[in-house]
Design a protein around this motif. Structure first.
Motif, PDB file in Angstrom:
ATOM      1  N   VAL B  12       0.860  -1.169   0.000  1.00 31.19           N
ATOM      2  CA  VAL B  12       0.000   0.000   0.000  1.00 31.19           C
ATOM      3  C   VAL B  12       0.902   1.225   0.000  1.00 31.19           C
ATOM      4  N   THR B  13       0.642   2.129  -0.918  1.00 24.97           N
ATOM      5  CA  THR B  13       1.495   3.304  -1.025  1.00 24.97           C
ATOM      6  C   THR B  13       0.652   4.535  -1.283  1.00 24.97           C
ATOM      7  N   GLU B  14       1.249   5.682  -1.090  1.00 22.72           N
ATOM      8  CA  GLU B  14       0.562   6.942  -1.344  1.00 22.72           C
ATOM      9  C   GLU B  14       0.848   7.402  -2.761  1.00 22.72           C
ATOM     10  N   LYS B  15      -0.123   8.039  -3.332  1.00 23.70           N
ATOM     11  CA  LYS B  15       0.037   8.594  -4.677  1.00 23.70           C
ATOM     12  C   LYS B  15       1.291   9.459  -4.732  1.00 23.70           C
ATOM     13  N   GLY B  16       2.074   9.245  -5.799  1.00 18.42           N
ATOM     14  CA  GLY B  16       3.279  10.029  -5.993  1.00 18.42           C
ATOM     15  C   GLY B  16       4.554   9.360  -5.514  1.00 18.42           C
ATOM     16  N   LYS B  17       4.402   8.306  -4.698  1.00 19.89           N
ATOM     17  CA  LYS B  17       5.580   7.602  -4.209  1.00 19.89           C
ATOM     18  C   LYS B  17       6.049   6.579  -5.253  1.00 19.89           C
ATOM     19  N   ASP B  18       7.323   6.185  -5.138  1.00 20.51           N
ATOM     20  CA  ASP B  18       7.863   5.136  -5.995  1.00 20.51           C
ATOM     21  C   ASP B  18       7.745   3.785  -5.281  1.00 20.51           C
ATOM     22  N   VAL B  19       7.537   2.719  -6.071  1.00 18.63           N
ATOM     23  CA  VAL B  19       7.499   1.373  -5.496  1.00 18.63           C
ATOM     24  C   VAL B  19       8.373   0.441  -6.319  1.00 18.63           C
ATOM     25  N   GLU B  20       8.879  -0.580  -5.641  1.00 15.82           N
ATOM     26  CA  GLU B  20       9.651  -1.633  -6.307  1.00 15.82           C
ATOM     27  C   GLU B  20       9.024  -2.977  -5.983  1.00 15.82           C
ATOM     28  N   PRO B  61       2.884   0.696 -19.778  1.00 18.88           N
ATOM     29  CA  PRO B  61       1.859   1.705 -20.064  1.00 18.88           C
ATOM     30  C   PRO B  61       2.376   3.132 -20.097  1.00 18.88           C
ATOM     31  N   SER B  62       3.484   3.418 -19.427  1.00 19.46           N
ATOM     32  CA  SER B  62       4.036   4.775 -19.448  1.00 19.46           C
ATOM     33  C   SER B  62       5.502   4.718 -19.051  1.00 19.46           C
ATOM     34  N   ASP B  63       6.186   5.851 -19.181  1.00 17.27           N
ATOM     35  CA  ASP B  63       7.617   5.877 -18.827  1.00 17.27           C
ATOM     36  C   ASP B  63       7.835   5.895 -17.325  1.00 17.27           C
ATOM     37  N   ARG B  64       6.750   5.872 -16.560  1.00 22.14           N
ATOM     38  CA  ARG B  64       6.917   5.754 -15.107  1.00 22.14           C
ATOM     39  C   ARG B  64       7.251   4.301 -14.716  1.00 22.14           C
ATOM     40  N   PHE B  65       7.007   3.401 -15.653  1.00 21.09           N
ATOM     41  CA  PHE B  65       7.247   1.983 -15.404  1.00 21.09           C
ATOM     42  C   PHE B  65       8.599   1.579 -16.004  1.00 21.09           C
ATOM     43  N   ILE B  79       7.803   1.303 -10.299  1.00 20.66           N
ATOM     44  CA  ILE B  79       6.789   2.267 -10.734  1.00 20.66           C
ATOM     45  C   ILE B  79       7.101   3.577 -10.024  1.00 20.66           C
ATOM     46  N   GLN B  80       7.375   4.589 -10.800  1.00 14.25           N
ATOM     47  CA  GLN B  80       7.689   5.897 -10.227  1.00 14.25           C
ATOM     48  C   GLN B  80       6.432   6.761 -10.166  1.00 14.25           C
ATOM     49  N   GLN B  83       0.279   6.370  -9.410  1.00 18.60           N
ATOM     50  CA  GLN B  83      -1.045   6.951  -9.564  1.00 18.60           C
ATOM     51  C   GLN B  83      -2.081   5.919  -9.116  1.00 18.60           C
ATOM     52  N   GLN B  84      -3.275   6.383  -8.831  1.00 15.80           N
ATOM     53  CA  GLN B  84      -4.313   5.467  -8.357  1.00 15.80           C
ATOM     54  C   GLN B  84      -4.636   4.396  -9.397  1.00 15.80           C
ATOM     55  N   GLU B  85      -4.535   4.750 -10.674  1.00 15.86           N
ATOM     56  CA  GLU B  85      -4.834   3.762 -11.714  1.00 15.86           C
ATOM     57  C   GLU B  85      -3.768   2.671 -11.814  1.00 15.86           C
ATOM     58  N   ASP B  86      -2.664   2.831 -11.068  1.00 14.81           N
ATOM     59  CA  ASP B  86      -1.651   1.774 -11.044  1.00 14.81           C
ATOM     60  C   ASP B  86      -2.048   0.640 -10.099  1.00 14.81           C
ATOM     61  N   SER B  87      -3.081   0.850  -9.306  1.00 13.53           N
ATOM     62  CA  SER B  87      -3.529  -0.184  -8.374  1.00 13.53           C
ATOM     63  C   SER B  87      -3.951  -1.423  -9.155  1.00 13.53           C
ATOM     64  N   ALA B  88      -3.332  -2.550  -8.811  1.00 14.64           N
ATOM     65  CA  ALA B  88      -3.570  -3.795  -9.546  1.00 14.64           C
ATOM     66  C   ALA B  88      -2.774  -4.895  -8.868  1.00 14.64           C
ATOM     67  N   VAL B  89      -2.952  -6.100  -9.372  1.00 16.42           N
ATOM     68  CA  VAL B  89      -2.079  -7.201  -8.983  1.00 16.42           C
ATOM     69  C   VAL B  89      -1.028  -7.354 -10.078  1.00 16.42           C
ATOM     70  N   TYR B  90       0.212  -7.348  -9.680  1.00 18.20           N
ATOM     71  CA  TYR B  90       1.318  -7.465 -10.634  1.00 18.20           C
ATOM     72  C   TYR B  90       1.866  -8.887 -10.547  1.00 18.20           C
ATOM     73  N   LEU B  91       1.820  -9.571 -11.668  1.00 16.60           N
ATOM     74  CA  LEU B  91       2.201 -10.976 -11.728  1.00 16.60           C
ATOM     75  C   LEU B  91       3.501 -11.143 -12.504  1.00 16.60           C
ATOM     76  N   CYS B  92       4.325 -12.000 -12.009  1.00 18.07           N
ATOM     77  CA  CYS B  92       5.562 -12.363 -12.678  1.00 18.07           C
ATOM     78  C   CYS B  92       5.454 -13.822 -13.098  1.00 18.07           C
ATOM     79  N   ALA B  93       6.026 -14.137 -14.234  1.00 17.68           N
ATOM     80  CA  ALA B  93       6.043 -15.522 -14.709  1.00 17.68           C
ATOM     81  C   ALA B  93       7.398 -15.828 -15.301  1.00 17.68           C
TER      82      ALA B  93
END
Lengths: 115, 116
Positions: B12-20, B61-65, B79-80, B83-93
């Protein structure tokens, strides 16, 4: 280009009755086709895959699927549903996107099994 | 044997923060994929790594990724300025090798990202 269409977003069956989850595909190549299952809060698990060796493919947990080229279909079936089959099911085609070989997923079918 | 692992399982992160987000593929698998699964939608391809070749970034989807894969094994999706629309499940395979469409992709359990 390739695409996958899962014809039903939700399917509901009674325990012990047959399951049919429908999938149609389009592909410029001879496709490889897969069915994956995703239980709540779990990762994707491979049920079965078609790789041109045999048109009727048997998978885990009693599921099977038949590849029908003339109908461009790859429907998933099971003779008798179990409560543990309740999950979301994804039909998938393997192909190319530029230089990458990737999977194209259908939008999923949520299977509900009623007691 | 060990499957594909991902960490964290939830973020869970705040809008505008970076996540790894991290992915550890199955040992010996040369191909690695990232996908995104948004609520009510199917899986969306993001990026693909194959051995030492340049990655296929066509799904980002954008250069933030961005994503990298170090030593041909572990991968990190960044993800730099989330944004709220980045909320999702991220899957690796991961897959044993490319060159055959019959190889199976094995999926990790995913990271559920929530951007507040």
């Amino acid at each position: 280009a390739q695409s996958v269409t899962q014809l039903d977003s939700h399917v509901s069956v009674s325990e012990g009755t047959p399951v049919l989850l429908r999938c149609n595909y389009s592909s410029s190549y001879s496709p490889s086709l897969f069915w994956y299952v995703q239980h709540p809060n779990k990762g994707l698990q491979l049920l079965l895959k078609y790789t041109s060796a045999a048109t009727l493919v048997k998978g885990i947990n009693g599921f099977e699927a038949e590849f029908k080229k003339s109908e461009t279909s790859f429907h998933l079936t099971k003779p008798s549903a179990h409560m543990s089959d309740a999950a979301e099911y994804f039909c998938v085609v393997s192909g190319f996107s530029g230089s990458a070989r990737q999977l194209t997923f259908g939008s999923g079918t949520q299977l509900t099994v009623l007691p | 044997g060990a499957g594909v692992s991902q960490s964290p399982s939830n973020k869970v992160t705040e809008k505008g923060k970076d996540v790894e987000l991290r992915c550890d593929p199955i040992s010996g698998h040369t191909a690695l994929y990232w996908y995104r699964q948004s609520l009510g939608q199917g899986l969306e391809f993001l990026i693909y790594f194959q051995g030492n070749s340049a990655p296929d970034k066509s799904g980002l989807p954008s250069d933030r990724f961005s994503a990298e894969r170090t030593g041909g094994s572990v991968s990190t999706l960044t993800i730099q300025r989330t944004q709220q629309e980045d909320s999702a499940v991220y899957l690796c395979a991961s897959r044993l090798r490319d060159g055959s469409s019959t190889d199976t992709q094995y999926f990790g359990p995913g990271t559920r990202l929530t951007v507040l």
